[in-house]
Design a protein around this motif. Structure first.
Motif, short mmCIF file in Angstrom:
data_model
loop_
_atom_site.label_atom_id
_atom_site.label_comp_id
_atom_site.label_asym_id
_atom_site.label_seq_id
_atom_site.Cartn_x
_atom_site.Cartn_y
_atom_site.Cartn_z
N PHE A 308 8.77 29.62 70.15
CA PHE A 308 8.28 29.91 71.50
C PHE A 308 9.28 30.79 72.25
N PHE A 309 10.55 30.45 72.16
CA PHE A 309 11.59 31.23 72.84
C PHE A 309 11.54 32.70 72.44
N LYS A 310 11.35 32.97 71.15
CA LYS A 310 11.34 34.36 70.67
C LYS A 310 10.14 35.14 71.20
N LYS A 311 9.14 34.43 71.70
CA LYS A 311 7.99 35.09 72.32
C LYS A 311 8.15 35.24 73.83
N GLY A 312 9.34 34.92 74.34
CA GLY A 312 9.58 35.04 75.78
C GLY A 312 9.11 33.84 76.58
N ILE A 313 8.97 32.68 75.92
CA ILE A 313 8.49 31.46 76.58
C ILE A 313 9.67 30.50 76.76
N PRO A 314 9.95 30.04 77.98
CA PRO A 314 11.04 29.08 78.18
C PRO A 314 10.80 27.82 77.34
N SER A 315 11.86 27.34 76.71
CA SER A 315 11.70 26.21 75.80
C SER A 315 12.88 25.26 75.94
N LEU A 316 12.56 23.96 75.96
CA LEU A 316 13.61 22.94 75.85
C LEU A 316 13.27 22.04 74.68
N THR A 317 14.27 21.73 73.87
CA THR A 317 14.09 20.87 72.71
C THR A 317 14.80 19.55 72.94
N ILE A 318 14.06 18.46 72.78
CA ILE A 318 14.63 17.11 72.88
C ILE A 318 14.86 16.62 71.46
N GLU A 319 16.13 16.32 71.14
CA GLU A 319 16.47 15.90 69.78
C GLU A 319 17.56 14.84 69.86
N GLY A 320 18.37 14.69 68.84
CA GLY A 320 19.44 13.70 68.86
C GLY A 320 20.25 13.72 67.59
N ILE A 321 21.36 13.02 67.59
CA ILE A 321 22.18 12.88 66.39
C ILE A 321 21.60 11.73 65.56
N ASN A 322 21.23 12.04 64.34
CA ASN A 322 20.60 11.06 63.46
C ASN A 322 21.45 10.94 62.19
N PRO A 323 22.21 9.85 62.03
CA PRO A 323 23.06 9.72 60.84
C PRO A 323 22.28 9.67 59.54
N ASN A 324 20.99 9.36 59.64
CA ASN A 324 20.14 9.30 58.45
C ASN A 324 19.20 10.50 58.34
N TYR A 325 19.63 11.61 58.91
CA TYR A 325 18.86 12.86 58.91
C TYR A 325 18.47 13.25 57.49
N HIS A 326 17.18 13.55 57.30
CA HIS A 326 16.66 14.02 56.01
C HIS A 326 16.95 13.04 54.87
N SER A 327 16.95 11.74 55.18
CA SER A 327 17.29 10.77 54.15
C SER A 327 16.21 9.71 54.00
N ASP A 328 16.35 8.92 52.93
CA ASP A 328 15.39 7.85 52.66
C ASP A 328 15.63 6.63 53.55
N ASN A 329 16.61 6.69 54.45
CA ASN A 329 16.84 5.60 55.40
C ASN A 329 16.53 6.02 56.84
N ASP A 330 15.74 7.06 57.00
CA ASP A 330 15.37 7.50 58.35
C ASP A 330 14.23 6.62 58.87
#
Length: 474
Positions: A308-330
């Motif tokens: 969206f940003f690359k199309k000139g649209i203001p964008s906010l992303t809500i995310e977080g630190i996830n110790p199990n990122y991309h894992s089988d314990n997510d």
């Protein structure tokens, strides 16, 4: 019966891993669609994606559970595995990671040292990550990964000595992925897109089914609201593109949406940690978002909000630190539900107040950047900051931003005038730098004469880009 957020997450995750274009993806969309049976304006958009699946067998001192990293090729190997690159010729190599984002640096080093394959581990989770070939940040087709990469649990290292047997049978094919869109208040003029992605590795409860579970309770009485979930955020880009993520959202904004002018905001939800959410914003959103969140003044390149940003649209992303990122314990625990409802409340508060983009913040951000730019470009930027250009559509300046990946660093960053700042980075750090593009550009340390020639080209390119933006708006 209306389900709570926690119950929705568990219902969606019961289907297991969803890879863009696999047979289960359409079933997940159907399950999710039932949560919006009271809304008539729903769309399912099929798109072509690159699907990957594999069967992997690994045995050292005993059989080892191993994951083949997308888009690894086939292999049938029985021989040596080593732990240093100098000994790697015609053998495999084992790498213990400090960070998952280091995978592609080691992968390139394995190619340079003629390794037959590479095995990664970080901890006792199984994890997935897409392996890529340079040039990185390439929106065009890239060379397919020439050797396979695997991931194992760290506690299986004891079963890998000097010999190993590996078989990997892969299926890589073009198939159909699905984008699902729900539209509320369809008669309003100004539109807000709340986005997430539904493809996920393993159970994927934080990344990213929790985001989907918020959708049924997101409301606005002021704006036309588009709740949209994308395919092919984790993987699925056609042509083995090394800009392998967020393919579904790029496709949607390039090919499906007919008019972007009335989209005033994107709120993107991805890998949310409800106890300590991290919010990253495009310029102009600090005043709006800091009322509700702890905010980082940086643009998240590794998620759908960037499309969206690359199309000139203001964008906010809500995310977080996830110790199990991309894992089988997510997995999400019941005690996280209160935090998710707190985030939901803040999103709905934003959606039910007047959205004001801070033009002064965008202008000040541009002025701060100008100090580090060549004089001819600074002159042109002074002209646009002093006239009505930025007052009419200040977010158009987003189109002059792009991704920069310095190979000495761990993460790509988003900067204005990336060709110029990337070239300066090469000269200062003597490391190759990749600039997002179609195709992307790889900049290497160069002599002074060639550096000056490239800089002149890049300055002309951006001056012309500024003039084109001015003509479109004024």
């Amino acid at each position: 019966m209306n389900l709570m957020i926690y119950e929705r997450i568990k219902e969606l995750s019961s289907m297991g891993e969803i890879v863009a274009g696999d047979q289960k993806e359409r079933k997940l969309i159907s399950k999710f669609e039932k949560m919006f049976s009271n809304i008539d304006d729903r769309k399912i958009v099929p798109i072509e994606v690159l699907n990957y699946s594999s069967e992997t067998y690994m045995e050292g001192e005993k059989k080892i559970e191993a994951i083949s990293l997308p888009y690894s090729p086939d292999i049938d190997f029985d021989g040596k595995i080593v732990r240093d690159f100098k000994s790697c010729n015609n053998s495999g190599i084992l790498i213990i990671l400090d960070n998952l984002y280091d995978i592609n640096k080691f992968y390139i080093k394995a190619l340079e040292n003629q390794c037959q394959f590479i095995v990664f581990t970080l901890d006792n989770n199984l994890r997935k990550y897409v392996v890529k070939t340079p040039p990185f940040l390439n929106l065009s087709a890239s060379i397919p990964p020439p050797i396979p990469a695997f991931y194992i649990r760290k506690n299986d290292l004891d079963y890998i000595r000097e010999k190993i047997s590996i078989k990997n049978l892969t299926k890589i094919k073009r198939t159909t992925g699905y984008i699902f869109e729900i539209i509320k208040n369809a008669k309003k003029d100004d539109k807000i897109y709340v986005s997430a992605h539904h493809d996920h590795w393993f159970t994927g409860e934080h990344d990213n089914l929790a985001s989907l579970a918020l959708f049924p309770e997101i409301e606005s009485s002021i704006y036309e609201l588009h709740l949209i979930t994308f395919t092919a955020e984790e993987a699925g880009a056609l042509g083995y593109s090394s800009f392998s993520w967020s393919f579904g959202s790029r496709y949607y904004l390039d090919n499906v949406v007919k008019n972007l002018d009335n989209i005033i905001l994107n709120i993107n939800l991805d890998n949310i940690n409800p106890f300590s959410p991290v919010v990253k914003i495009s310029p102009g959103l600090f005043t709006l978002s800091t009322k509700y969140f702890n905010v980082k003044r940086e643009i998240e390149i590794y998620s759908d909000g960037y499309s969206f940003f690359k199309k000139g649209i203001p964008s906010l992303t809500i995310e977080g630190i996830n110790p199990n990122y991309h894992s089988d314990n997510d997995t999400v625990n019941k005690d996280e539900e209160k935090g998710f409802y707190d985030i939901l409340h803040k999103i709905n508060t934003i959606l039910n107040t007047e959205i004001v983009i801070d033009n002064l913040e965008i202008k000040e951000n541009l002025v701060n950047i100008m100090e580090n730019l060549p004089l001819p470009l600074r002159v042109n930027l002074v002209n646009i900051t002093n006239n009505t250009f930025l007052d009419k559509k200040p977010t158009s300046i987003y189109k002059l931003y792009g991704g920069i990946y310095n190979f000495q660093e761990r993460y790509a960053k988003v900067k204005p005038f990336p060709l110029i700042l990337g070239l300066d980075s090469v000269r200062a750090n003597t490391s190759k730098v990749f600039i997002e593009g179609k195709p992307s550009m790889e900049l290497r340390p160069v002599d002074k004469e060639y550096y000056a020639h490239l800089m002149e080209q890049f300055i002309d390119y951006y001056i012309n880009s500024i003039h084109e933006l001015s003509k479109d708006i004024l």
